[in-house]
Design a protein around this motif. Structure first.
Motif, mmCIF file in Angstrom:
data_model
loop_
_atom_site.group_PDB
_atom_site.id
_atom_site.type_symbol
_atom_site.label_atom_id
_atom_site.label_comp_id
_atom_site.label_asym_id
_atom_site.label_seq_id
_atom_site.Cartn_x
_atom_site.Cartn_y
_atom_site.Cartn_z
ATOM 1 N N ALA A 59 0.834 -1.206 0.000
ATOM 2 C CA ALA A 59 0.000 0.000 0.000
ATOM 3 C C ALA A 59 0.867 1.253 0.000
ATOM 4 O O ALA A 59 0.525 2.259 -0.638
ATOM 5 C CB ALA A 59 -0.923 -0.006 1.207
ATOM 6 N N GLN A 60 2.001 1.192 0.687
ATOM 7 C CA GLN A 60 2.905 2.342 0.723
ATOM 8 C C GLN A 60 3.492 2.611 -0.661
ATOM 9 O O GLN A 60 3.640 3.771 -1.067
ATOM 10 C CB GLN A 60 4.021 2.092 1.736
ATOM 11 C CG GLN A 60 4.899 3.296 1.966
ATOM 12 C CD GLN A 60 5.855 3.075 3.124
ATOM 13 O OE1 GLN A 60 5.700 2.146 3.901
ATOM 14 N NE2 GLN A 60 6.841 3.933 3.225
ATOM 15 N N GLN A 61 3.805 1.557 -1.427
ATOM 16 C CA GLN A 61 4.330 1.745 -2.775
ATOM 17 C C GLN A 61 3.278 2.360 -3.694
ATOM 18 O O GLN A 61 3.577 3.254 -4.489
ATOM 19 C CB GLN A 61 4.805 0.410 -3.351
ATOM 20 C CG GLN A 61 6.060 -0.127 -2.706
ATOM 21 C CD GLN A 61 6.369 -1.540 -3.147
ATOM 22 O OE1 GLN A 61 5.468 -2.309 -3.475
ATOM 23 N NE2 GLN A 61 7.646 -1.876 -3.148
ATOM 24 N N VAL A 62 2.044 1.898 -3.570
ATOM 25 C CA VAL A 62 0.966 2.455 -4.383
ATOM 26 C C VAL A 62 0.764 3.926 -4.045
ATOM 27 O O VAL A 62 0.599 4.773 -4.933
ATOM 28 C CB VAL A 62 -0.342 1.657 -4.172
ATOM 29 C CG1 VAL A 62 -1.516 2.326 -4.870
ATOM 30 C CG2 VAL A 62 -0.173 0.236 -4.653
ATOM 31 N N ALA A 68 3.858 10.505 -6.732
ATOM 32 C CA ALA A 68 4.829 10.818 -7.788
ATOM 33 C C ALA A 68 4.131 11.224 -9.082
ATOM 34 O O ALA A 68 4.628 12.078 -9.823
ATOM 35 C CB ALA A 68 5.738 9.616 -8.041
ATOM 36 N N ARG A 69 2.984 10.631 -9.375
ATOM 37 C CA ARG A 69 2.236 10.988 -10.583
ATOM 38 C C ARG A 69 1.459 12.297 -10.417
ATOM 39 O O ARG A 69 0.915 12.817 -11.378
ATOM 40 C CB ARG A 69 1.259 9.874 -10.941
ATOM 41 C CG ARG A 69 1.936 8.655 -11.547
ATOM 42 C CD ARG A 69 0.910 7.698 -12.132
ATOM 43 N NE ARG A 69 -0.050 7.217 -11.165
ATOM 44 C CZ ARG A 69 -0.002 6.034 -10.558
ATOM 45 N NH1 ARG A 69 0.969 5.205 -10.831
ATOM 46 N NH2 ARG A 69 -0.931 5.679 -9.695
ATOM 47 N N GLY A 70 1.361 12.806 -9.202
ATOM 48 C CA GLY A 70 0.651 14.053 -8.961
ATOM 49 C C GLY A 70 -0.834 13.871 -8.715
ATOM 50 O O GLY A 70 -1.590 14.841 -8.755
ATOM 51 N N GLU A 71 -1.277 12.648 -8.449
ATOM 52 C CA GLU A 71 -2.689 12.405 -8.193
ATOM 53 C C GLU A 71 -3.116 12.926 -6.823
ATOM 54 O O GLU A 71 -4.281 13.281 -6.631
ATOM 55 C CB GLU A 71 -2.993 10.905 -8.288
ATOM 56 C CG GLU A 71 -2.821 10.339 -9.675
ATOM 57 C CD GLU A 71 -3.051 8.849 -9.717
ATOM 58 O OE1 GLU A 71 -3.493 8.257 -8.709
ATOM 59 O OE2 GLU A 71 -2.779 8.252 -10.779
ATOM 60 N N ILE A 72 -2.181 12.942 -5.870
ATOM 61 C CA ILE A 72 -2.473 13.461 -4.536
ATOM 62 C C ILE A 72 -1.386 14.474 -4.182
ATOM 63 O O ILE A 72 -0.270 14.415 -4.692
ATOM 64 C CB ILE A 72 -2.539 12.333 -3.478
ATOM 65 C CG1 ILE A 72 -1.240 11.532 -3.445
ATOM 66 C CG2 ILE A 72 -3.712 11.418 -3.740
ATOM 67 C CD1 ILE A 72 -1.191 10.471 -2.361
ATOM 68 N N ASP A 73 -1.731 15.409 -3.297
ATOM 69 C CA ASP A 73 -0.745 16.421 -2.899
ATOM 70 C C ASP A 73 0.027 15.957 -1.664
ATOM 71 O O ASP A 73 -0.207 14.877 -1.122
ATOM 72 C CB ASP A 73 -1.415 17.775 -2.664
ATOM 73 C CG ASP A 73 -2.450 17.738 -1.553
ATOM 74 O OD1 ASP A 73 -2.689 16.650 -1.000
ATOM 75 O OD2 ASP A 73 -3.000 18.805 -1.241
#
Length: 90
Positions: A59-62, A68-73
């Motif tokens: 879960a930490q990797q996800v 990294a993709r910018g989906e969350i701040d």
């Protein structure tokens, strides 16, 4: 004195030459196919560096990938990471 001028065998009919050509085509085709197979295989270094996708991600990797993709701040990342580690969110 006897000469080998042919006695109506495969060489005189041309079948020997056809078989020789077909044998060479099969031989070189096998050599080229083996060479292409070796070149297409990933090396050990590529596999360890991520050339192959792992079967199970934590879960930490996800979460890190989404960040990294910018989906969350950053604040949402820190909050969810703290929740994963069993700490109260900030």
């Amino acid at each position: 004195m006897m000469y080998w001028n042919g006695d109506g065998g495969w060489a005189d009919s041309g079948a020997g030459y056809v078989l020789m050509v077909l044998g060479m085509l099969v031989f070189w085709g096998a050599i080229i196919a083996a060479f292409a197979f070796v070149l297409r295989q990933p090396s050990r270094q590529d596999r360890s560096a991520g050339g192959m996708v792992p079967a199970h991600r934590t879960a930490q990797q996800v979460l890190a990938e989404r960040f990294a993709r910018g989906e969350i701040d950053e604040t949402e990342f820190a909050s969810r990471l703290a929740t994963l580690h069993g700490q109260s969110p900030l």
